[in-house]
Design a protein around this motif. Structure first.
Motif, PDB file in Angstrom:
ATOM      1  N   VAL A 127       0.840  -1.206   0.000  1.00 14.68           N
ATOM      2  CA  VAL A 127       0.000   0.000   0.000  1.00 14.68           C
ATOM      3  C   VAL A 127       0.873   1.254   0.000  1.00 14.68           C
ATOM      4  CG1 VAL A 127      -1.599   1.369   1.438  1.00 14.68           C
ATOM      5  CG2 VAL A 127      -2.052  -1.055   1.035  1.00 14.68           C
ATOM      6  N   MET A 128       1.940   1.241   0.805  1.00 19.98           N
ATOM      7  CA  MET A 128       2.859   2.388   0.875  1.00 19.98           C
ATOM      8  C   MET A 128       3.586   2.601  -0.459  1.00 19.98           C
ATOM      9  SD  MET A 128       4.303   1.634   4.707  1.00 19.98           S
ATOM     10  CE  MET A 128       5.344   3.060   5.017  1.00 19.98           C
ATOM     11  N   ALA A 129       3.886   1.498  -1.160  1.00 21.65           N
ATOM     12  CA  ALA A 129       4.514   1.602  -2.488  1.00 21.65           C
ATOM     13  C   ALA A 129       3.525   2.204  -3.491  1.00 21.65           C
ATOM     14  CB  ALA A 129       4.973   0.222  -2.963  1.00 21.65           C
ATOM     15  N   TYR A 130       2.261   1.788  -3.382  1.00 18.66           N
ATOM     16  CA  TYR A 130       1.211   2.334  -4.269  1.00 18.66           C
ATOM     17  C   TYR A 130       1.021   3.828  -4.017  1.00 18.66           C
ATOM     18  CZ  TYR A 130      -3.446   3.245  -6.199  1.00 18.66           C
ATOM     19  OH  TYR A 130      -4.498   3.784  -6.888  1.00 18.66           O
ATOM     20  N   ASP A 131       1.087   4.228  -2.752  1.00 16.18           N
ATOM     21  CA  ASP A 131       0.977   5.647  -2.384  1.00 16.18           C
ATOM     22  C   ASP A 131       2.088   6.468  -3.040  1.00 16.18           C
ATOM     23  OD1 ASP A 131       0.178   7.991  -0.599  1.00 16.18           O
ATOM     24  OD2 ASP A 131       2.213   7.610   0.121  1.00 16.18           O
ATOM     25  N   VAL A 209       1.733 -24.261   3.773  1.00 10.74           N
ATOM     26  CA  VAL A 209       2.560 -23.156   4.289  1.00 10.74           C
ATOM     27  C   VAL A 209       3.244 -22.422   3.138  1.00 10.74           C
ATOM     28  CG1 VAL A 209       4.595 -22.567   5.689  1.00 10.74           C
ATOM     29  CG2 VAL A 209       2.904 -24.178   6.574  1.00 10.74           C
ATOM     30  N   HIS A 210       3.811 -23.198   2.195  1.00 13.00           N
ATOM     31  CA  HIS A 210       4.509 -22.603   1.052  1.00 13.00           C
ATOM     32  C   HIS A 210       3.559 -21.852   0.131  1.00 13.00           C
ATOM     33  CE1 HIS A 210       8.672 -23.878   1.523  1.00 13.00           C
ATOM     34  NE2 HIS A 210       8.214 -25.014   2.030  1.00 13.00           N
ATOM     35  N   VAL A 211       2.365 -22.415  -0.083  1.00  6.31           N
ATOM     36  CA  VAL A 211       1.359 -21.752  -0.947  1.00  6.31           C
ATOM     37  C   VAL A 211       0.909 -20.440  -0.307  1.00  6.31           C
ATOM     38  CG1 VAL A 211      -0.999 -21.921  -1.847  1.00  6.31           C
ATOM     39  CG2 VAL A 211       0.554 -23.848  -2.120  1.00  6.31           C
ATOM     40  N   ALA A 212       0.640 -20.476   1.015  1.00  8.08           N
ATOM     41  CA  ALA A 212       0.237 -19.256   1.737  1.00  8.08           C
ATOM     42  C   ALA A 212       1.339 -18.206   1.687  1.00  8.08           C
ATOM     43  CB  ALA A 212      -0.112 -19.594   3.189  1.00  8.08           C
ATOM     44  N   ALA A 213       2.598 -18.654   1.871  1.00  2.95           N
ATOM     45  CA  ALA A 213       3.741 -17.730   1.811  1.00  2.95           C
ATOM     46  C   ALA A 213       3.877 -17.122   0.423  1.00  2.95           C
ATOM     47  CB  ALA A 213       5.028 -18.459   2.196  1.00  2.95           C
ATOM     48  N   LEU A 214       3.732 -17.954  -0.616  1.00  2.00           N
ATOM     49  CA  LEU A 214       3.813 -17.451  -1.989  1.00  2.00           C
ATOM     50  C   LEU A 214       2.718 -16.432  -2.270  1.00  2.00           C
ATOM     51  CD1 LEU A 214       4.714 -20.652  -4.030  1.00  2.00           C
ATOM     52  CD2 LEU A 214       5.967 -18.508  -4.091  1.00  2.00           C
ATOM     53  N   PHE A 215       1.497 -16.760  -1.824  1.00  2.00           N
ATOM     54  CA  PHE A 215       0.348 -15.900  -2.109  1.00  2.00           C
ATOM     55  C   PHE A 215       0.426 -14.577  -1.357  1.00  2.00           C
ATOM     56  CE2 PHE A 215      -4.065 -14.473  -1.625  1.00  2.00           C
ATOM     57  CZ  PHE A 215      -4.484 -14.501  -2.950  1.00  2.00           C
ATOM     58  N   PHE A 216       0.655 -14.654  -0.037  1.00  2.00           N
ATOM     59  CA  PHE A 216       0.600 -13.446   0.796  1.00  2.00           C
ATOM     60  C   PHE A 216       1.923 -12.673   0.860  1.00  2.00           C
ATOM     61  CE2 PHE A 216      -3.087 -15.682   2.774  1.00  2.00           C
ATOM     62  CZ  PHE A 216      -4.033 -14.709   2.485  1.00  2.00           C
ATOM     63  N   VAL A 217       3.012 -13.304   0.434  1.00  3.10           N
ATOM     64  CA  VAL A 217       4.312 -12.625   0.444  1.00  3.10           C
ATOM     65  C   VAL A 217       4.691 -12.163  -0.955  1.00  3.10           C
ATOM     66  CG1 VAL A 217       6.781 -12.876   0.953  1.00  3.10           C
ATOM     67  CG2 VAL A 217       5.104 -13.882   2.496  1.00  3.10           C
ATOM     68  N   MET A 218       4.539 -13.065  -1.935  1.00  2.00           N
ATOM     69  CA  MET A 218       5.010 -12.746  -3.282  1.00  2.00           C
ATOM     70  C   MET A 218       4.085 -11.799  -4.047  1.00  2.00           C
ATOM     71  SD  MET A 218       7.912 -14.006  -3.274  1.00  2.00           S
ATOM     72  CE  MET A 218       8.387 -13.505  -4.923  1.00  2.00           C
ATOM     73  N   PRO A 220       2.117  -9.243  -2.790  1.00  2.00           N
ATOM     74  CA  PRO A 220       2.456  -7.861  -2.401  1.00  2.00           C
ATOM     75  C   PRO A 220       3.830  -7.429  -2.915  1.00  2.00           C
ATOM     76  CG  PRO A 220       1.557  -9.045  -0.535  1.00  2.00           C
ATOM     77  CD  PRO A 220       1.785 -10.054  -1.606  1.00  2.00           C
ATOM     78  N   PHE A 221       4.801  -8.374  -2.914  1.00  2.92           N
ATOM     79  CA  PHE A 221       6.141  -8.049  -3.398  1.00  2.92           C
ATOM     80  C   PHE A 221       6.117  -7.679  -4.889  1.00  2.92           C
ATOM     81  CE2 PHE A 221      10.307  -9.302  -5.192  1.00  2.92           C
ATOM     82  CZ  PHE A 221      11.106  -8.410  -4.482  1.00  2.92           C
ATOM     83  N   LEU A 222       5.350  -8.432  -5.669  1.00  4.62           N
ATOM     84  CA  LEU A 222       5.218  -8.128  -7.103  1.00  4.62           C
ATOM     85  C   LEU A 222       4.559  -6.773  -7.322  1.00  4.62           C
ATOM     86  CD1 LEU A 222       4.190 -11.630  -8.530  1.00  4.62           C
ATOM     87  CD2 LEU A 222       6.327 -10.408  -8.978  1.00  4.62           C
ATOM     88  N   LEU A 223       3.557  -6.449  -6.482  1.00  3.93           N
ATOM     89  CA  LEU A 223       2.889  -5.140  -6.566  1.00  3.93           C
ATOM     90  C   LEU A 223       3.878  -4.012  -6.242  1.00  3.93           C
ATOM     91  CD1 LEU A 223      -0.531  -6.000  -4.858  1.00  3.93           C
ATOM     92  CD2 LEU A 223      -0.173  -5.534  -7.286  1.00  3.93           C
ATOM     93  N   ILE A 224       4.727  -4.247  -5.241  1.00  4.18           N
ATOM     94  CA  ILE A 224       5.771  -3.268  -4.876  1.00  4.18           C
ATOM     95  C   ILE A 224       6.738  -3.099  -6.048  1.00  4.18           C
ATOM     96  CG2 ILE A 224       7.762  -2.840  -3.354  1.00  4.18           C
ATOM     97  CD1 ILE A 224       6.133  -4.346  -1.139  1.00  4.18           C
ATOM     98  N   LEU A 225       7.131  -4.224  -6.644  1.00  3.75           N
ATOM     99  CA  LEU A 225       8.069  -4.218  -7.770  1.00  3.75           C
ATOM    100  C   LEU A 225       7.506  -3.440  -8.960  1.00  3.75           C
ATOM    101  CD1 LEU A 225      10.884  -5.587  -7.996  1.00  3.75           C
ATOM    102  CD2 LEU A 225       9.775  -7.388  -9.337  1.00  3.75           C
ATOM    103  N   ILE A 226       6.242  -3.706  -9.298  1.00  2.00           N
ATOM    104  CA  ILE A 226       5.581  -3.007 -10.415  1.00  2.00           C
ATOM    105  C   ILE A 226       5.505  -1.508 -10.134  1.00  2.00           C
ATOM    106  CG2 ILE A 226       3.362  -2.725 -11.649  1.00  2.00           C
ATOM    107  CD1 ILE A 226       2.983  -5.833 -11.111  1.00  2.00           C
ATOM    108  N   SER A 227       5.124  -1.159  -8.878  1.00  3.54           N
ATOM    109  CA  SER A 227       5.029   0.255  -8.483  1.00  3.54           C
ATOM    110  C   SER A 227       6.365   0.955  -8.673  1.00  3.54           C
ATOM    111  CB  SER A 227       4.586   0.378  -7.021  1.00  3.54           C
ATOM    112  OG  SER A 227       3.293  -0.137  -6.843  1.00  3.54           O
TER     113      SER A 227
END
Length: 317
Positions: A127-131, A209-218, A220-227
């Motif tokens: 969210v902060m990256a989008y801002d 655990v790995h699927v949840a980590a990929l979904f909830f970590v990666m 947002p990380f991709l959104l930060i990267l795109i921003s």
């Protein structure tokens, strides 16, 4: 046939030991350094509470900091205090008492809150990256897009989005049979050490655990990267050098926090099981649970003229 099968079933159940508590081994391999580590972690915890608490106060009382960027920063600082308080006080108690006992239910609550707050942190960083993206790439529309109502909605969404999934994930982990050792070679309750002491086939739980980590970590990380790809592209097109340096300075603090948090968290949760080691997991876990929250106020205050000016007003010379 039936009496025989019932007898086997009873024997199997009698061999299962129901764990009522876990023992966090923590820094038991460093018995001579426990008091020193207690002192270091106590100072770190006090710095986290004071530093992040000060940022919250500044963003609330200073008129110059009544902008979306500092609204998110204040919420992020509060989140950092909550996130650290899930693990660090227990670590301090264990170091002081030289005991690592944690009841089964307390361990489940610690894991659940650690994941909920960790995911909230990932989403809030996005969210902060989008801002920053809106502020730099669409400055004329910034007050309209990032109005107070939208900011509040984005913060609430960051806090609650992962809750149902992460409660379900915690239930899955703690519904396993822990029939072996109840000793967790870690500094707090977490999925990797818990899955190590669970008996039976844990493949599906590890996958969850790995699927949840990929979904909830990666994600947002991709959104930060795109921003930031869009932000950097826009900055490079700016005509003046001073404009470029000012735009980069507003983003650099956020990028440093993202790098620290995501770098250490990804190493723990996304690397293959074969490359895991208890010592390295402990070190990297300290980074994303303690080091990042400690450096957050330092990074944002030292690299931000508005925060420094607000501090000077609050604290007499």
């Amino acid at each position: 046939i039936f009496p025989h099968s019932q007898g086997i079933d009873k024997m199997q159940r009698s061999n299962v030991t129901f764990v009522v508590e876990f023992i966090l081994q923590g820094f038991s391999d460093l018995p001579n350094f426990r008091r020193l580590l207690f002192g270091i972690f106590l100072v770190i915890y006090m710095n986290i509470l004071i530093g992040n608490g000060l940022l919250i106060v500044l963003t609330k009382i200073n008129p110059a900091l009544q902008t979306p960027m500092y609204f998110f920063l204040g919420n992020f600082s509060f989140l950092e205090i909550c996130y650290t308080s899930v693990t660090l006080p227990k670590m301090l108690i264990d170091l002081w008492t030289q005991k690592g006992n944690i009841p089964f239910l307390s361990c489940a609550f610690q894991t659940c809150f650690l994941y909920i707050l960790g995911v909230a942190e990932c989403l809030l960083l996005a969210v902060m990256a989008y801002d920053r993206y809106v502020a730099i790439c669409k400055p004329l529309y910034y007050p309209i897009i990032m109005n107070h109502k939208v900011c509040v909605q984005l913060v609430i969404a960051s806090w609650i989005t992962g809750i149902p999934v992460l409660i379900g994930l915690t239930y899955q982990i703690f519904s396993l049979n822990f029939c072996g050792s109840n000793k967790l070679n870690h500094i707090f309750c977490d999925a990797p050490p818990l899955l190590e002491v669970a008996c039976g086939d844990t493949y599906q739980k590890e996958l969850s655990v790995h699927v949840a980590a990929l979904f909830f970590v990666m994600i947002p990380f991709l959104l930060i990267l795109i921003s930031y790809v869009k932000i950097i592209t826009t900055i490079l097109k700016l005509p003046s050098t001073s404009g470029k340096s000012k735009a980069f300075s507003t983003c650099s603090s956020h990028l440093m926090v993202v790098g620290l948090f995501y770098g250490s968290g990804s190493i723990v949760y996304l690397r293959p099981k074969s490359s895991h080691s208890a010592k390295s997991d402990k070190v990297f876990s300290l980074f994303y649970t303690i080091v990042t929250p400690m450096f957050n106020p330092i990074i944002y205050s030292l690299r931000n003229k508005d925060v420094i000016a607000a501090l000077k007003k609050l604290i007499p010379k």
